[in-house]
Design a protein around this motif. Structure first.
Motif, PDB file in Angstrom:
ATOM      1  N   THR A 114       0.835  -1.196   0.000  1.00 29.57           N
ATOM      2  CA  THR A 114       0.000   0.000   0.000  1.00 29.57           C
ATOM      3  C   THR A 114       0.874   1.253   0.000  1.00 29.57           C
ATOM      4  O   THR A 114       1.712   1.428   0.878  1.00 29.57           O
ATOM      5  CB  THR A 114      -0.919   0.024   1.227  1.00 29.57           C
ATOM      6  OG1 THR A 114      -1.745  -1.146   1.216  1.00 29.57           O
ATOM      7  CG2 THR A 114      -1.807   1.260   1.223  1.00 29.57           C
ATOM      8  N   ASP A 127      -1.572   6.652   0.353  1.00 29.91           N
ATOM      9  CA  ASP A 127      -2.903   6.071   0.191  1.00 29.91           C
ATOM     10  C   ASP A 127      -3.516   5.819   1.565  1.00 29.91           C
ATOM     11  O   ASP A 127      -2.911   5.165   2.416  1.00 29.91           O
ATOM     12  CB  ASP A 127      -2.778   4.759  -0.596  1.00 29.91           C
ATOM     13  CG  ASP A 127      -4.119   4.214  -1.051  1.00 29.91           C
ATOM     14  OD1 ASP A 127      -5.130   4.527  -0.416  1.00 29.91           O
ATOM     15  OD2 ASP A 127      -4.127   3.470  -2.041  1.00 29.91           O
ATOM     16  N   MET A 161       0.248   3.955  -8.301  1.00 28.42           N
ATOM     17  CA  MET A 161       0.168   2.952  -7.244  1.00 28.42           C
ATOM     18  C   MET A 161       0.992   1.711  -7.600  1.00 28.42           C
ATOM     19  O   MET A 161       1.765   1.208  -6.780  1.00 28.42           O
ATOM     20  CB  MET A 161      -1.281   2.556  -6.994  1.00 28.42           C
ATOM     21  CG  MET A 161      -1.441   1.439  -5.964  1.00 28.42           C
ATOM     22  SD  MET A 161      -3.169   1.058  -5.610  1.00 28.42           S
ATOM     23  CE  MET A 161      -3.676   0.308  -7.167  1.00 28.42           C
TER      24      MET A 161
END
Length: 449
Positions: A33, A37, A138
């Motif tokens: 992650t 985020d 991402m």
């Protein structure tokens, strides 16, 4: 509406079975992650067929995202399909493939996504304008993290698997360390307190390493009661923990103990360059630091290799000082603290975790070790750099009198004081930083290339 497809492919410098195993272990999602985020794991059942993961995401408002796994092939692939969430459809295939040349020491990570944006034409426009860019950013981060973690695990552990008992396992450092350990094939073991001061020895017995991170937060207004709690949680609790270790059978004791400390040990030293050989300073935090480290002497006396982690300002957007700064700076209301000439010796969360791993596996390392990046900056420099990364002005300084009124003694010793600290023992033992430069670190942490 047409489905959209995204794919990210990266060669990983590690064997196929090790990379796939990394993904199956607790902590993998946390490691992947991105730090910017705000996704939170609410429930994680695993990656085999029928097992689900439930997340809380910002899309663009807070909502749950439930995905179910399917098409699991051990050592090769797994998929997650959205059951409910922000997209009309979402299927993510994770594949760990052999390289074309058959190199057994390397493999290929292939992430493929088929998705259908919500809200019809409006969703398609949003995908073209920014959703695809966010997905790419991402997965660029995920693959870079995977490459770096696999290299680190090979360098640090060289195939050895350890059981690591952790006090303070629910804090920011403890959670991050647990995720890094578990994905590397180690066994993190949280250690609970039995009462106000002592710890559960059953959780420590048989562990290879004890990491002692528990302590009352510093960042609060210092009343006499808070000062007492800070001292008791660090000095008294550490001394009692080491006394508990001395009463354990030798074969049950950990061989290594990493014990928390802080660069507050040095006191307010202006622009003097400080190393682990520098003397302790003056003031409440310096006194606590000196006594905190002295409290581990009992563990050293019984043959445990003790490393005192003199930690600087740990940077991560989801915790610590940076989390507190970001809302103000994002509104364009940030500024220097006081005159801004006090030094800030910082380190990113990832480098802090990596430095702890280095200390665990480097058998020559003991005593105090400065966990800071090699480039300390003044508060004025830090403020300007954060504003530049966020593209916000930083023209609203916080006056000394306002800080003292809000935080009492903590303002003088933690906010307006500074230490220019060098990681002499870390760099001298061969440790390399992933994020040694402040602007590079902030851009990577905040997703602002």
């Amino acid at each position: 509406m047409f489905k959209r497809r995204f794919e990210k492919v990266t060669e990983i410098p590690a064997p196929q079975h090790e990379v796939f195993a990394w993904h199956t272990r607790p902590g993998a999602f946390e490691r992947l992650t991105p730090p910017w985020d705000n996704t939170k794991v609410l429930e994680f059942g695993g990656i085999r067929d029928g097992e689900r993961v439930t997340l809380r995401v910002m899309a663009p408002w807070p909502r749950k995202w439930v995905a179910e796994h399917e098409d699991f092939i051990a050592g090769l692939q797994f998929k997650d399909r959205q059951v409910s969430g922000p997209f009309s459809e979402w299927v993510h295939t994770h594949r760990v493939e052999p390289t074309l040349d058959g190199n057994a020491l390397r493999c290929v990570m292939r992430d493929s996504i088929e998705l259908k944006p919500p809200f019809g034409p409006l969703g398609s426009l949003a995908y073209a304008l920014f959703i695809r860019k966010q997905i790419k950013k991402m997965f660029d981060h995920r693959h870079a993290t995977l490459v770096a973690d696999m290299v680190d695990h090979q360098n640090f552990t060289r195939g050895r698997s350890l059981t690591v008992a952790i006090t303070g396992a629910s804090g920011m450092l403890g959670r991050a360390l647990s995720a890094f350990l578990s994905t590397g094939g180690h066994q993190p073991r949280p250690v609970a307190r039995r009462d106000g001061l002592t710890f559960d020895l059953d959780a420590i017995a048989g562990a290879d390493v004890l990491v002692h991170l528990a302590g009352e937060p510093i960042a609060q207004r210092w009343s006499e009661d808070v000062r007492s709690r800070i001292h008791r949680s660090r000095v008294d609790r550490t001394r009692l923990l080491c006394e508990q270790l001395s009463r354990m059978p030798q074969e049950a004791r950990p061989r290594v103990m990493l014990s928390g400390s802080a660069i507050g040990y040095y006191g307010n030293r202006g622009d003097s360059l400080l190393t682990e050989d520098s003397a302790a300073g003056e003031g409440f935090l310096a006194d606590v630091g000196r006594e905190w480290e002295a409290a581990t002497q009992t563990a050293t006396d019984i043959g445990i290799r003790v490393v005192n982690l003199r930690t600087g300002i740990v940077l991560h957007p989801r915790g610590g000082a940076l989390k507190k700064m970001l809302p103000i700076f994002k509104m364009g209301l940030g500024g220097r603290l006081g005159r801004g000439d006090q030094y800030m010796s910082w380190i990113t969360l990832d480098d802090h975790i990596r430095a702890m791993m280095h200390a665990i596996f480097d058998r020559k390392m003991s005593g105090p070790v400065n966990l800071v990046a090699p480039e300390p900056v003044t508060n004025r420099e830090f403020t300007k750099t954060l504003g530049r990364v966020l593209r916000r002005p930083t023209v609203f300084p916080a006056p000394r009198f306002a800080l003292r009124r809000a935080f009492g003694g903590m303002a003088d010793e933690a906010l307006l004081a500074g230490q220019r600290v060098e990681p002499m023992r870390l760099t001298g033992s061969g440790f390399t930083f992933r994020q040694p430069h402040l602007e590079q670190a902030l851009r990577e942490l905040l997703g602002r290339p």
